[in-house]
Design a protein around this motif. Structure first.
Motif, PDB file in Angstrom:
ATOM      1  N   THR A 247      -6.044  13.638  -0.573  1.00  0.00           N
ATOM      2  CA  THR A 247      -5.664  12.259  -0.909  1.00  0.00           C
ATOM      3  C   THR A 247      -4.252  11.990  -0.402  1.00  0.00           C
ATOM      4  OG1 THR A 247      -7.038  12.334  -2.908  1.00  0.00           O
ATOM      5  CG2 THR A 247      -5.338  10.630  -2.815  1.00  0.00           C
ATOM      6  N   THR A 248      -4.013  10.784   0.115  1.00  0.00           N
ATOM      7  CA  THR A 248      -2.655  10.382   0.499  1.00  0.00           C
ATOM      8  C   THR A 248      -2.136   9.361  -0.510  1.00  0.00           C
ATOM      9  OG1 THR A 248      -3.398   8.574   1.942  1.00  0.00           O
ATOM     10  CG2 THR A 248      -3.149  10.756   2.932  1.00  0.00           C
ATOM     11  N   TYR A 249      -0.825   9.313  -0.667  1.00  0.00           N
ATOM     12  CA  TYR A 249      -0.201   8.423  -1.649  1.00  0.00           C
ATOM     13  C   TYR A 249       0.866   7.572  -0.969  1.00  0.00           C
ATOM     14  CZ  TYR A 249      -2.507  11.462  -5.025  1.00  0.00           C
ATOM     15  OH  TYR A 249      -3.454  12.166  -5.738  1.00  0.00           O
ATOM     16  N   GLY A 250       1.040   6.341  -1.469  1.00  0.00           N
ATOM     17  CA  GLY A 250       2.016   5.432  -0.881  1.00  0.00           C
ATOM     18  C   GLY A 250       2.657   4.548  -1.921  1.00  0.00           C
ATOM     19  N   PRO A 251       3.382   3.511  -1.489  1.00  0.00           N
ATOM     20  CA  PRO A 251       4.097   2.630  -2.420  1.00  0.00           C
ATOM     21  C   PRO A 251       3.141   1.872  -3.340  1.00  0.00           C
ATOM     22  CG  PRO A 251       4.823   2.302  -0.151  1.00  0.00           C
ATOM     23  CD  PRO A 251       3.603   3.141  -0.089  1.00  0.00           C
ATOM     24  N   ILE A 252       3.641   1.508  -4.506  1.00  0.00           N
ATOM     25  CA  ILE A 252       2.881   0.678  -5.444  1.00  0.00           C
ATOM     26  C   ILE A 252       2.694  -0.707  -4.837  1.00  0.00           C
ATOM     27  CG2 ILE A 252       2.954  -0.430  -7.714  1.00  0.00           C
ATOM     28  CD1 ILE A 252       4.569   2.026  -8.675  1.00  0.00           C
ATOM     29  N   ARG A 253       1.516  -1.278  -5.006  1.00  0.00           N
ATOM     30  CA  ARG A 253       1.188  -2.581  -4.434  1.00  0.00           C
ATOM     31  C   ARG A 253       1.717  -3.712  -5.322  1.00  0.00           C
ATOM     32  NH1 ARG A 253      -5.104  -3.320  -3.451  1.00  0.00           N
ATOM     33  NH2 ARG A 253      -5.002  -3.490  -5.705  1.00  0.00           N
ATOM     34  N   LYS A 254       2.281  -4.746  -4.709  1.00  0.00           N
ATOM     35  CA  LYS A 254       2.792  -5.886  -5.477  1.00  0.00           C
ATOM     36  C   LYS A 254       1.673  -6.561  -6.262  1.00  0.00           C
ATOM     37  CE  LYS A 254       6.767  -7.263  -2.665  1.00  0.00           C
ATOM     38  NZ  LYS A 254       7.365  -8.357  -1.843  1.00  0.00           N
ATOM     39  N   GLY A 255       1.980  -6.910  -7.518  1.00  0.00           N
ATOM     40  CA  GLY A 255       1.001  -7.601  -8.359  1.00  0.00           C
ATOM     41  C   GLY A 255       0.098  -6.679  -9.138  1.00  0.00           C
ATOM     42  N   ASP A 256       0.150  -5.375  -8.842  1.00  0.00           N
ATOM     43  CA  ASP A 256      -0.700  -4.423  -9.548  1.00  0.00           C
ATOM     44  C   ASP A 256      -0.201  -4.188 -10.972  1.00  0.00           C
ATOM     45  OD1 ASP A 256      -2.712  -3.947  -7.823  1.00  0.00           O
ATOM     46  OD2 ASP A 256      -2.069  -1.957  -7.207  1.00  0.00           O
ATOM     47  N   VAL A 257      -1.132  -4.123 -11.906  1.00  0.00           N
ATOM     48  CA  VAL A 257      -0.826  -3.790 -13.291  1.00  0.00           C
ATOM     49  C   VAL A 257      -0.973  -2.276 -13.436  1.00  0.00           C
ATOM     50  CG1 VAL A 257      -1.508  -4.147 -15.688  1.00  0.00           C
ATOM     51  CG2 VAL A 257      -1.707  -6.022 -14.055  1.00  0.00           C
ATOM     52  N   PRO A 258      -0.003  -1.578 -14.057  1.00  0.00           N
ATOM     53  CA  PRO A 258      -0.092  -0.113 -14.141  1.00  0.00           C
ATOM     54  C   PRO A 258      -1.339   0.391 -14.865  1.00  0.00           C
ATOM     55  CG  PRO A 258       2.133  -0.834 -14.654  1.00  0.00           C
ATOM     56  CD  PRO A 258       1.295  -2.066 -14.565  1.00  0.00           C
ATOM     57  N   HIS A 259      -1.611  -0.185 -16.026  1.00  0.00           N
ATOM     58  CA  HIS A 259      -2.723   0.321 -16.826  1.00  0.00           C
ATOM     59  C   HIS A 259      -3.538  -0.834 -17.398  1.00  0.00           C
ATOM     60  CE1 HIS A 259      -1.024   4.306 -16.548  1.00  0.00           C
ATOM     61  NE2 HIS A 259       0.143   3.811 -16.939  1.00  0.00           N
ATOM     62  N   SER A 260      -4.824  -0.610 -17.507  1.00  0.00           N
ATOM     63  CA  SER A 260      -5.722  -1.638 -18.023  1.00  0.00           C
ATOM     64  C   SER A 260      -6.773  -0.985 -18.911  1.00  0.00           C
ATOM     65  CB  SER A 260      -6.386  -2.371 -16.848  1.00  0.00           C
ATOM     66  OG  SER A 260      -7.155  -3.442 -17.308  1.00  0.00           O
ATOM     67  N   LEU A 261      -6.855  -1.450 -20.126  1.00  0.00           N
ATOM     68  CA  LEU A 261      -7.826  -0.936 -21.093  1.00  0.00           C
ATOM     69  C   LEU A 261      -8.243  -2.073 -22.002  1.00  0.00           C
ATOM     70  CD1 LEU A 261      -9.348   1.381 -22.583  1.00  0.00           C
ATOM     71  CD2 LEU A 261      -7.249   1.705 -23.936  1.00  0.00           C
TER      72      LEU A 261
END
Length: 330
Positions: free
Chosen positions: A282-296
């Motif tokens: 898996t590759t990892y990169g910057p957090i995307r704008k507008g993304d919510v960290p957690h959702s439940l």
């Protein structure tokens, strides 16, 4: 088949019926014996999703656009219920082109409300979104507590809820909004810049390509299998509980899974077909704008008022979805 006690005599309009969720709803309704009208402009929906239904005399396909009021009126003719799924999804898409997202999701939604009101439909059930919770830190998400929207898409879906509430109070149109939480399953498109994360990851893994994660993989979502969503849509149509209408519900399973956990599960199921997938990195990169960290989601309201009882957890749903992708897209 008796789909959650839905009477097969009803004529039901599914907007966006050639899309992922819409086509699954059309299929279930036709199997139940209902007459189904599908309205779609194929901007994101696929004709191949509804091609198997074209030979069914109870299925009508209208190639039209919810931004055109006359198309909405035509689709609503003699319809008993509306399942409004048509929308331009994706937070990143709305960031890149907020005007088109607003045209489809707000103007189109208003057109459909007007057409449904004029046709005197019995109930208007529509796809809302968990993005409405915005920057709310509350966990789990409870319907009455939302934050500020974090994207143009989230704004459009919240405006839908406001319009639905006004139409129920002003015109007596029964409405129910369904805040979907990361729905996945058969027919979800893995292609394109705005593909949902599960089909995108599945296709990358099947092709031995490294899945790309925005952030460190700790972000989590309440992933919800398509059959749970079908159940909630139909139960929203058939409920005769007066307290259950003119409101919104979370549609989810009620558990959250991190992206790293998701990838582990996908590899577990995909290696049953191809052992090499287990070694894909898996590759990892910057957090995307507008993304919510957690959702439940809390699903207590849906359970109590509509009788929602999701049958598929993340493991059961992923196993079914992976099987479908392998059989249909490999």
């Amino acid at each position: 088949m008796n789909l959650y006690n839905l009477n097969p005599k009803y004529r039901i309009l599914v907007t966006g019926g050639a899309g992922f969720i819409g086509s699954n709803l059309c299929e279930s309704l036709l199997a139940n014996g209902n007459t189904v009208v599908c309205l779609d402009n194929f901007a994101t929906g696929k004709k191949s999703n509804v091609t198997p239904f074209l030979s069914n005399k109870k299925f009508t396909l209208i190639d039209g656009d919810i931004r055109n009021l006359s198309d909405c009126h035509k689709a609503c003719e003699k319809v008993d219920y509306v399942l409004h799924q048509a929308a331009l999804g994706s937070v990143p898409r709305s960031m890149n082109d907020p005007i088109t997202s607003n045209d489809v999701n707000v103007t189109g939604f208003l057109n459909m409300l007007v057409a449904a009101r004029d046709a005197k439909v019995k109930r208007f059930v529509y796809a809302a979104s968990s993005s409405t919770y915005g920057d709310s830190k509350n966990m789990p998400k409870i319907e009455d507590v939302i934050g500020k929207p974090l994207s143009p898409y989230a704004i459009t879906k919240y405006v839908n809820e406001l319009y639905a509430d006004v139409f129920s109070k002003t015109y007596g149109l029964e409405t129910i909004g369904l805040r979907y939480f990361n729905v996945f399953g058969r027919r979800q498109d893995p292609a394109g810049a705005y593909a949902a994360v599960i089909p995108k990851f599945v296709m990358q893994l099947m092709n031995h390509e490294s899945p790309h994660v925005n952030g460190d993989g700790s972000f989590s979502r309440d992933f919800t299998y398509i059959d749970n969503v079908i159940q909630m849509n139909i139960k929203s149509l058939v409920t005769n509980n007066t307290l259950a209408v003119n409101t919104v519900y979370n549609v989810a399973y009620g558990k959250r899974t991190s992206l790293n956990e998701l990838l582990d599960l996908l590899k577990e199921y995909l290696t049953e077909f191809d052992l090499k997938i287990g070694s894909v990195k898996t590759t990892y990169g910057p957090i995307r704008k507008g993304d919510v960290p957690h959702s439940l989601a809390s699903i207590e309201k849906a359970k109590e008022l509509v009788g929602y009882n999701p049958e598929y957890n993340i493991r059961e749903g992923l196993r079914e979805a992976v099987q479908w992708y392998w059989n249909n897209l490999k």
